[in-house]
Design a protein around this motif. Structure first.
Motif, PDB file in Angstrom:
ATOM      1  N   ALA A  89     -10.570  56.624  41.113  1.00 19.29           N
ATOM      2  CA  ALA A  89     -11.479  56.861  41.398  1.00 19.29           C
ATOM      3  C   ALA A  89     -12.908  55.680  41.739  1.00 19.29           C
ATOM      4  O   ALA A  89     -13.269  55.105  40.835  1.00 19.29           O
ATOM      5  N   PRO A  90     -13.366  56.626  42.516  1.00 17.75           N
ATOM      6  CA  PRO A  90     -14.847  55.991  42.527  1.00 17.75           C
ATOM      7  C   PRO A  90     -15.569  56.190  41.706  1.00 17.75           C
ATOM      8  O   PRO A  90     -14.983  57.273  40.869  1.00 17.75           O
ATOM      9  N   PRO A  91     -17.176  55.381  41.429  1.00 21.79           N
ATOM     10  CA  PRO A  91     -18.015  55.723  40.546  1.00 21.79           C
ATOM     11  C   PRO A  91     -17.707  57.337  40.092  1.00 21.79           C
ATOM     12  O   PRO A  91     -18.161  57.934  38.862  1.00 21.79           O
ATOM     13  N   GLY A  92     -18.497  57.654  40.535  1.00 17.99           N
ATOM     14  CA  GLY A  92     -18.843  59.944  40.586  1.00 17.99           C
ATOM     15  C   GLY A  92     -18.042  60.347  40.021  1.00 17.99           C
ATOM     16  O   GLY A  92     -17.845  60.738  39.236  1.00 17.99           O
ATOM     17  N   LEU A  93     -17.015  59.887  40.706  1.00 21.32           N
ATOM     18  CA  LEU A  93     -15.494  60.595  39.963  1.00 21.32           C
ATOM     19  C   LEU A  93     -14.916  60.374  39.086  1.00 21.32           C
ATOM     20  O   LEU A  93     -14.972  61.462  38.171  1.00 21.32           O
ATOM     21  N   ALA A  94     -14.919  59.307  39.003  1.00 20.86           N
ATOM     22  CA  ALA A  94     -14.434  58.505  37.510  1.00 20.86           C
ATOM     23  C   ALA A  94     -15.411  59.603  36.418  1.00 20.86           C
ATOM     24  O   ALA A  94     -15.346  60.121  35.183  1.00 20.86           O
ATOM     25  N   ALA A  95     -17.237  59.257  36.875  1.00 22.14           N
ATOM     26  CA  ALA A  95     -18.225  59.576  35.057  1.00 22.14           C
ATOM     27  C   ALA A  95     -17.627  61.541  35.617  1.00 22.14           C
ATOM     28  O   ALA A  95     -17.765  61.830  33.762  1.00 22.14           O
ATOM     29  N   ILE A  96     -17.300  61.855  36.125  1.00 23.10           N
ATOM     30  CA  ILE A  96     -16.671  63.275  36.080  1.00 23.10           C
ATOM     31  C   ILE A  96     -15.170  63.344  35.097  1.00 23.10           C
ATOM     32  O   ILE A  96     -15.673  64.481  34.296  1.00 23.10           O
ATOM     33  N   ALA A  97     -14.087  62.638  35.508  1.00 20.88           N
ATOM     34  CA  ALA A  97     -13.515  63.094  35.043  1.00 20.88           C
ATOM     35  C   ALA A  97     -13.209  61.793  33.720  1.00 20.88           C
ATOM     36  O   ALA A  97     -12.681  62.743  32.607  1.00 20.88           O
ATOM     37  N   ILE A  98     -13.841  61.383  33.156  1.00 23.47           N
ATOM     38  CA  ILE A  98     -14.630  60.432  31.756  1.00 23.47           C
ATOM     39  C   ILE A  98     -14.848  61.989  31.090  1.00 23.47           C
ATOM     40  O   ILE A  98     -14.539  61.979  30.003  1.00 23.47           O
ATOM     41  N   ALA A  99     -15.807  62.665  31.170  1.00 17.37           N
ATOM     42  CA  ALA A  99     -17.402  63.406  30.756  1.00 17.37           C
ATOM     43  C   ALA A  99     -16.643  64.246  30.409  1.00 17.37           C
ATOM     44  O   ALA A  99     -16.841  65.596  29.310  1.00 17.37           O
ATOM     45  N   ARG A 100     -15.752  65.765  31.704  1.00 20.30           N
ATOM     46  CA  ARG A 100     -15.820  66.639  31.517  1.00 20.30           C
ATOM     47  C   ARG A 100     -13.991  66.396  31.550  1.00 20.30           C
ATOM     48  O   ARG A 100     -14.033  67.839  31.284  1.00 20.30           O
ATOM     49  N   TYR A 101     -13.249  66.118  31.798  1.00 21.74           N
ATOM     50  CA  TYR A 101     -11.590  65.705  31.483  1.00 21.74           C
ATOM     51  C   TYR A 101     -10.422  65.097  30.954  1.00 21.74           C
ATOM     52  O   TYR A 101      -9.638  65.656  30.823  1.00 21.74           O
ATOM     53  N   GLN A 102     -11.548  64.897  30.056  1.00 24.76           N
ATOM     54  CA  GLN A 102     -10.655  63.818  28.842  1.00 24.76           C
ATOM     55  C   GLN A 102      -9.799  62.484  29.910  1.00 24.76           C
ATOM     56  O   GLN A 102      -8.557  62.106  29.562  1.00 24.76           O
ATOM     57  N   TYR A 103     -10.172  62.081  30.931  1.00 19.22           N
ATOM     58  CA  TYR A 103      -9.408  60.880  31.634  1.00 19.22           C
ATOM     59  C   TYR A 103     -10.019  59.581  30.441  1.00 19.22           C
ATOM     60  O   TYR A 103     -11.032  59.884  30.604  1.00 19.22           O
ATOM     61  N   VAL A 104      -8.888  58.968  30.904  1.00 23.73           N
ATOM     62  CA  VAL A 104      -9.179  57.780  30.283  1.00 23.73           C
ATOM     63  C   VAL A 104      -9.139  56.408  31.402  1.00 23.73           C
ATOM     64  O   VAL A 104      -8.290  55.646  31.461  1.00 23.73           O
ATOM     65  N   PRO A 105     -10.247  55.448  30.885  1.00 21.59           N
ATOM     66  CA  PRO A 105     -10.704  54.438  32.521  1.00 21.59           C
ATOM     67  C   PRO A 105      -9.320  53.166  31.427  1.00 21.59           C
ATOM     68  O   PRO A 105      -9.678  52.385  30.247  1.00 21.59           O
ATOM     69  N   ILE A 106      -8.363  52.317  32.098  1.00 18.99           N
ATOM     70  CA  ILE A 106      -8.259  51.158  31.518  1.00 18.99           C
ATOM     71  C   ILE A 106      -8.310  50.030  32.711  1.00 18.99           C
ATOM     72  O   ILE A 106      -7.811  48.771  32.118  1.00 18.99           O
ATOM     73  N   PHE A 107      -8.705  50.090  33.983  1.00 21.95           N
ATOM     74  CA  PHE A 107      -8.869  49.073  34.733  1.00 21.95           C
ATOM     75  C   PHE A 107     -10.331  49.176  35.783  1.00 21.95           C
ATOM     76  O   PHE A 107     -10.616  50.470  35.848  1.00 21.95           O
ATOM     77  N   PRO A 108     -11.031  48.526  36.386  1.00 25.48           N
ATOM     78  CA  PRO A 108     -11.779  48.008  37.228  1.00 25.48           C
ATOM     79  C   PRO A 108     -11.660  48.102  38.282  1.00 25.48           C
ATOM     80  O   PRO A 108     -10.219  47.811  38.243  1.00 25.48           O
ATOM     81  N   LEU A 109     -12.294  48.868  39.247  1.00 28.17           N
ATOM     82  CA  LEU A 109     -11.669  49.144  40.886  1.00 28.17           C
ATOM     83  C   LEU A 109     -12.312  48.188  41.710  1.00 28.17           C
ATOM     84  O   LEU A 109     -13.061  46.984  41.233  1.00 28.17           O
ATOM     85  N   VAL A 110     -11.635  47.257  42.672  1.00 25.74           N
ATOM     86  CA  VAL A 110     -11.670  46.145  43.388  1.00 25.74           C
ATOM     87  C   VAL A 110     -13.195  47.094  44.032  1.00 25.74           C
ATOM     88  O   VAL A 110     -12.723  47.777  44.673  1.00 25.74           O
ATOM     89  N   GLY A 111     -14.535  46.609  44.286  1.00 24.36           N
ATOM     90  CA  GLY A 111     -15.255  47.583  44.815  1.00 24.36           C
ATOM     91  C   GLY A 111     -16.304  46.466  45.920  1.00 24.36           C
ATOM     92  O   GLY A 111     -16.777  44.729  45.306  1.00 24.36           O
ATOM     93  N   VAL A 112     -17.137  46.720  46.185  1.00 28.77           N
ATOM     94  CA  VAL A 112     -18.548  45.967  46.512  1.00 28.77           C
ATOM     95  C   VAL A 112     -19.379  46.236  45.006  1.00 28.77           C
ATOM     96  O   VAL A 112     -19.731  47.129  44.392  1.00 28.77           O
ATOM     97  N   SER A 113     -20.310  44.761  44.798  1.00 26.24           N
ATOM     98  CA  SER A 113     -20.974  45.003  43.324  1.00 26.24           C
ATOM     99  C   SER A 113     -22.549  45.266  43.865  1.00 26.24           C
ATOM    100  O   SER A 113     -22.666  44.592  45.109  1.00 26.24           O
ATOM    101  N   ASN A 114     -22.713  45.246  42.863  1.00 30.02           N
ATOM    102  CA  ASN A 114     -24.430  45.914  43.000  1.00 30.02           C
ATOM    103  C   ASN A 114     -24.577  47.275  44.162  1.00 30.02           C
ATOM    104  O   ASN A 114     -25.985  46.954  44.677  1.00 30.02           O
ATOM    105  N   LEU A 115     -24.418  47.865  44.297  1.00 35.72           N
ATOM    106  CA  LEU A 115     -24.166  48.706  44.939  1.00 35.72           C
ATOM    107  C   LEU A 115     -25.178  49.925  44.134  1.00 35.72           C
ATOM    108  O   LEU A 115     -25.166  49.973  43.608  1.00 35.72           O
ATOM    109  N   ARG A 116     -25.562  50.238  45.273  1.00 38.63           N
ATOM    110  CA  ARG A 116     -27.137  51.142  44.996  1.00 38.63           C
ATOM    111  C   ARG A 116     -26.964  52.743  46.332  1.00 38.63           C
ATOM    112  O   ARG A 116     -26.476  51.966  47.526  1.00 38.63           O
TER     113      ARG A 116
END
Length: 286
Positions: A89-116
């Motif tokens: 999951a990209p960041p926005g989806l990951a936040a939804i998954a964690i906050a609302r639907y009890q998904y558990v993060p296990i590894f970071p994804l490779v991605g663009v650093s310092n994304l704004r």
């Protein structure tokens, strides 16, 4: 005679249990559904996950089903239904998954650093600051996008817009700004740099840059996966060769990013979400 027969049956059962009890049990069986976002690249994502899916299927004795969603809105629906067992999951989806639907993060994804997140306008636009978007049409990305939806709405909090329009892809956001369908649009800096060069017939400029960096996306395990199976999946993903893990897009042994601020942004935006489809759009809580 019957006593001897019963004793033989008993001894046979004991021997059978001893022999079969020593056999290593297969870890887990059943189906595992993997969710991810793919902006239209069906064949590409199948190829990208092929080696990983074979490895995971072999190790877990599971049938692996890859289920890409073609925008954040569809992905959010799948998260709400808890239909995905393992999610990239990209960041926005990951936040939804964690906050609302009890998904558990296990590894970071490779991605663009310092994304704004940034707001972009045409270079010839008279708008020079965010408050001038009052009573204007603004283009955002789909629900679930950190840089295209959550951070921009957080920055617009307190304004009243004439309309919000939601683009299926970041490139469409910039196309709508280019043709004047929207006064401004929200994308990431990386997307701005990419699509500015592709849309060379229009000159753009950045109106506003969010002060906060967006955390990397994460791989998550769903709440419907039994706890021991969760730990086993985490273990075998951690042992997956790092070069092949990068093909899928995650970092074995990586540190889970801090999602506290990202989740607070998602929750703040949720308070105004009932107003987003109205006209005018009042981006504040009455």
């Amino acid at each position: 005679m019957s006593w001897k027969l019963s004793r033989r049956v008993f001894l046979f059962q004991m021997l059978f249990s001893a022999v079969h009890g020593c056999k290593p049990k297969s870890p887990f069986e059943g189906a595992l559904t993997i969710g991810s976002i793919s902006y239209g690249g069906g064949e590409e994502i199948i190829t990208q996950y092929a080696k990983f899916n074979r490895y995971l299927a072999e190790k877990t004795k599971s049938h692996i089903k890859l289920e890409p969603a073609f925008n954040e809105n569809k992905a959010t629906e799948r998260l709400a239904a808890r239909a995905w067992d393992l999610v990239f999951a990209p960041p926005g989806l990951a936040a939804i998954a964690i906050a609302r639907y009890q998904y558990v993060p296990i590894f970071p994804l490779v991605g663009v650093s310092n994304l704004r997140s940034v707001f972009v306008v045409r270079k010839d636009s008279p708008i020079s600051e965010l408050k001038q978007l009052q009573n204007q049409i603004v283009a955002l990305g789909q629900v679930g996008s950190a840089t295209g939806y959550y951070f921009p709405l957080f920055n617009l909090y307190g304004l009243t817009l004439s309309e919000l329009i939601f683009a299926p892809t970041p490139k469409t956001v910039m196309e709508w700004v280019a043709v004047g369908k929207a006064a401004a649009g929200a994308v990431s800096i990386a997307e701005y740099n990419l699509y500015s060069s592709e849309l060379q017939q229009t000159q753009f400029r950045i109106l506003h840059t969010d002060l906060h960096y967006v955390p990397p996306g994460v791989a998550l395990i769903g709440p419907n996966v039994e706890r021991n199976r969760q730990e086993y999946i985490r273990k075998i993903m951690n042992e997956f060769p790092s070069s092949l893990a990068q093909e899928v897009g995650y970092v074995p042994n990586g540190t889970i990013p801090d999602y506290q601020y990202m989740i607070s942004v998602v929750e703040r935006v949720r308070l105004i979400s009932p107003q987003l489809q109205t006209k005018p759009v009042r981006l504040f809580v009455s």
